[in-house]
Design a protein around this motif. Structure first.
Motif, mmCIF file in Angstrom:
data_model
loop_
_atom_site.group_PDB
_atom_site.id
_atom_site.type_symbol
_atom_site.label_atom_id
_atom_site.label_comp_id
_atom_site.label_asym_id
_atom_site.label_seq_id
_atom_site.Cartn_x
_atom_site.Cartn_y
_atom_site.Cartn_z
ATOM 1 N N ALA A 435 41.490 -28.480 31.937
ATOM 2 C CA ALA A 435 42.863 -28.349 31.456
ATOM 3 C C ALA A 435 43.360 -26.915 31.501
ATOM 4 C CB ALA A 435 42.962 -28.896 30.032
ATOM 5 N N GLU A 436 42.459 -25.928 31.317
ATOM 6 C CA GLU A 436 42.894 -24.533 31.277
ATOM 7 C C GLU A 436 43.106 -23.921 32.660
ATOM 8 O OE1 GLU A 436 38.365 -24.586 30.882
ATOM 9 O OE2 GLU A 436 40.088 -25.708 30.116
ATOM 10 N N VAL A 437 42.766 -24.645 33.710
ATOM 11 C CA VAL A 437 42.928 -24.133 35.074
ATOM 12 C C VAL A 437 44.346 -24.422 35.552
ATOM 13 C CG1 VAL A 437 42.133 -24.331 37.458
ATOM 14 C CG2 VAL A 437 40.478 -24.391 35.579
ATOM 15 N N GLU A 438 45.021 -23.404 36.008
ATOM 16 C CA GLU A 438 46.417 -23.561 36.420
ATOM 17 C C GLU A 438 46.567 -23.914 37.886
ATOM 18 O OE1 GLU A 438 48.470 -20.013 35.382
ATOM 19 O OE2 GLU A 438 48.263 -20.316 33.211
ATOM 20 N N ALA A 439 45.583 -23.571 38.697
ATOM 21 C CA ALA A 439 45.684 -23.854 40.129
ATOM 22 C C ALA A 439 44.287 -23.889 40.726
ATOM 23 C CB ALA A 439 46.532 -22.800 40.836
ATOM 24 N N VAL A 440 44.126 -24.719 41.730
ATOM 25 C CA VAL A 440 42.883 -24.795 42.497
ATOM 26 C C VAL A 440 43.091 -24.047 43.798
ATOM 27 C CG1 VAL A 440 41.290 -26.348 43.682
ATOM 28 C CG2 VAL A 440 42.239 -26.993 41.461
ATOM 29 N N ASP A 441 42.168 -23.150 44.124
ATOM 30 C CA ASP A 441 42.226 -22.405 45.366
ATOM 31 C C ASP A 441 41.182 -22.913 46.347
ATOM 32 O OD1 ASP A 441 44.266 -20.683 44.491
ATOM 33 O OD2 ASP A 441 42.797 -19.424 43.441
ATOM 34 N N VAL A 442 41.389 -22.647 47.621
ATOM 35 C CA VAL A 442 40.422 -23.027 48.646
ATOM 36 C C VAL A 442 39.067 -22.393 48.328
ATOM 37 C CG1 VAL A 442 39.821 -22.831 51.087
ATOM 38 C CG2 VAL A 442 42.188 -23.323 50.412
ATOM 39 N N GLY A 443 38.032 -23.214 48.332
ATOM 40 C CA GLY A 443 36.683 -22.729 48.056
ATOM 41 C C GLY A 443 36.245 -22.881 46.617
ATOM 42 N N ASP A 444 37.161 -23.234 45.692
ATOM 43 C CA ASP A 444 36.780 -23.404 44.293
ATOM 44 C C ASP A 444 35.802 -24.566 44.138
ATOM 45 O OD1 ASP A 444 38.315 -21.313 43.446
ATOM 46 O OD2 ASP A 444 39.954 -22.532 42.661
#
Length: 480
Positions: A435-444
């Motif tokens: 829930a605290e993650v605002e965005a997923v980036d490539v490689g996460d």
């Protein structure tokens, strides 16, 4: 505004009143696909007796000293030992022809394979004598009784789902029946006056009832029996009658639709109408901090025989149904079958609804604020610029033990939208974003919840292994 609660808290609410159903004992011929209720030990050793590992000749090793093609040892043949026969003892200075798997005669301690004799392989009359072209040592081509499993050894743990290979293994250790957990009977109810049978011509405002089929299939894929699929319109009275009928033959009722705050949501209307100390239907609704699947409900329906049949009420959008079933109903089924839901136990059902593998995001996307996201994903090739991914993205370390993780991408360009039913067949897992993650980036790094019958076979062993320390029980990714 109603405050949202964490998914773990809601699952705890759902599971708290549930008790394991009583299982039974089944003959192995009926046990395929069922789940062991207890640890199982071997009734007989494997092999049950010392036997031959080759077609050849049973001998005393000391009688073959110095045998070679140039200087064979010749022994009289005193009998045949086919598989399934109890042989006569072997006299010193003699041989007996023996088949693979046949019981080794008393007195014999080795088998010379037929290729190391003057006899041709295959069915032939019993020879009077045999030339041995190779010296035998004690134990040559012999399988000793109990060398694989001894009587009393543990062979299979409680919680094991019985595959064809598992059933075969249980038969090999002398068992004819095994204790199994109960097979949960589930009634499915779709709500909504707009629903029509699959394939029926649609009139304005109507839609096919895909959720009934989806839930019935998910029930079967999770090892339970779907005993009925029913549909209800949008009145509290009709829904109450449908639920009472569904409860008659069910251990659990699962509904879809009608749990939001709409003016015609039948489950919420039914909850308001059922007052008093012993209502026929009791429902409680909450907002869960997850996306999709925020509106949820649970309670019980009183059956005609007096049982309180638990009910779990899911949202109506198909992706919400899939996510909610996987994260909420699957743990309930595990509890009812008597399987542990502890994330540390590592058996079939223990991790129901929880991440069991980690992958890497092949694309970037935004996430909903303050809600854990469950994104249907499929496995894919690494992106062309994977080498340039941030090695310390917000979802975990991308170096060291994360090297070699599989890559995933959402099955639909809109991510986890709850209405994206057409993309569901491509989903192989649910990627979990805290829930605290605002965005997923490539490689996460992304914790994954496998979807039954869709998860790649070559990754199943990794998913079945004990939960990685990279993922905490809530599904949030943590630093390794």
């Amino acid at each position: 505004m109603t405050q949202m609660i964490p998914l773990e808290d809601y699952v705890t609410q759902v599971l708290e009143p549930l008790s394991p159903l009583e299982g039974g004992r089944l003959a192995l011929g009926q046990a395929h696909g069922r789940v062991l209720a207890e640890d199982v030990t071997a009734a007989v050793p494997v092999p049950p007796w010392t036997n031959s590992a080759m077609d050849g000749y049973a001998v005393r090793a000391e009688d073959t000293t110095a045998a070679s093609p140039q200087s064979p040892v010749v022994l009289p043949v005193t009998g045949d030992v086919p598989a399934g026969a109890a042989p006569q003892p072997l006299a010193a200075g003699t041989a007996q022809r023996i088949m693979t798997g046949a019981m080794l005669p008393e007195g014999a301690d080795a088998v010379v394979k037929v290729e190391d004799t003057d006899q041709a392989p295959g069915p032939h009359p019993l020879p009077e004598r045999v030339e041995l072209h190779a010296e035998a040592r004690p134990g040559l081509n012999v399988r000793h009784a109990g060398e694989d499993v001894r009587a009393g050894d543990p062979v299979m743990a409680a919680g094991t789902r019985l595959s064809a290979a598992a059933v075969s293994a249980l038969a090999s250790v002398g068992l004819g029946s095994v204790p199994v957990t109960a097979r949960v009977r589930v009634a499915v109810v779709s709500t909504g006056a707009e629903l029509r049978d699959a394939g029926e011509v649609l009139t304005p405002g109507t839609i096919p009832d895909s959720n009934g089929l989806l839930l019935a299939g998910l029930v079967a894929e999770h090892g339970a029996d779907c005993v009925s699929v029913a549909r209800s319109g949008d009145s509290a009275e009709e829904l109450a009658a449908v639920l009472r009928r569904a409860a008659a033959d069910a251990d659990l009722i699962v509904t879809s639709g009608g749990v939001s705050a709409g003016a015609f949501d039948p489950l919420t209307m039914l909850a308001q109408a059922q007052r008093g100390e012993e209502p026929p239907v009791r429902l409680d609704f909450v907002k869960v901090a997850m996306q999709p699947g925020k509106p949820q409900g649970h309670g019980w329906v009183r059956a005609d025989d007096g049982r309180r049949v638990p009910i779990i009420c899911l949202p109506g959008n198909p992706v919400s149904v899939l996510v909610s079933f996987t994260t909420i109903v699957a743990p309930a089924l595990a509890r009812l079958t008597g399987l542990s839901t502890s994330p540390d136990a590592g058996r079939d059902g223990d991790l129901a609804g929880r991440p069991r593998l980690t992958a890497r995001a092949a694309v970037a996307w935004r996430t909903p604020p303050s809600r854990r996201q469950h994104v249907p994903v499929r496995f894919t090739e690494p992106p062309a610029d994977a080498a340039g991914a941030d090695p310390a993205g917000p979802l975990g370390d991308q170096t060291g033990q994360d090297a070699g993780l599989p890559w995933v991408t959402p099955t639909h360009r809109l991510g986890s939208g709850s209405h994206l039913v057409a993309s569901l067949p491509a989903a192989q897992a649910l990627a979990v974003v805290a829930a605290e993650v605002e965005a997923v980036d490539v490689g996460d790094a992304l914790p994954l919840i496998p979807l039954p019958h869709s998860f790649p076979y070559h990754l199943q062993a990794r998913a079945d292994a004990p939960q990685s320390s990279r993922t905490d029980p809530s599904g949030s990714a943590v630093r390794a």
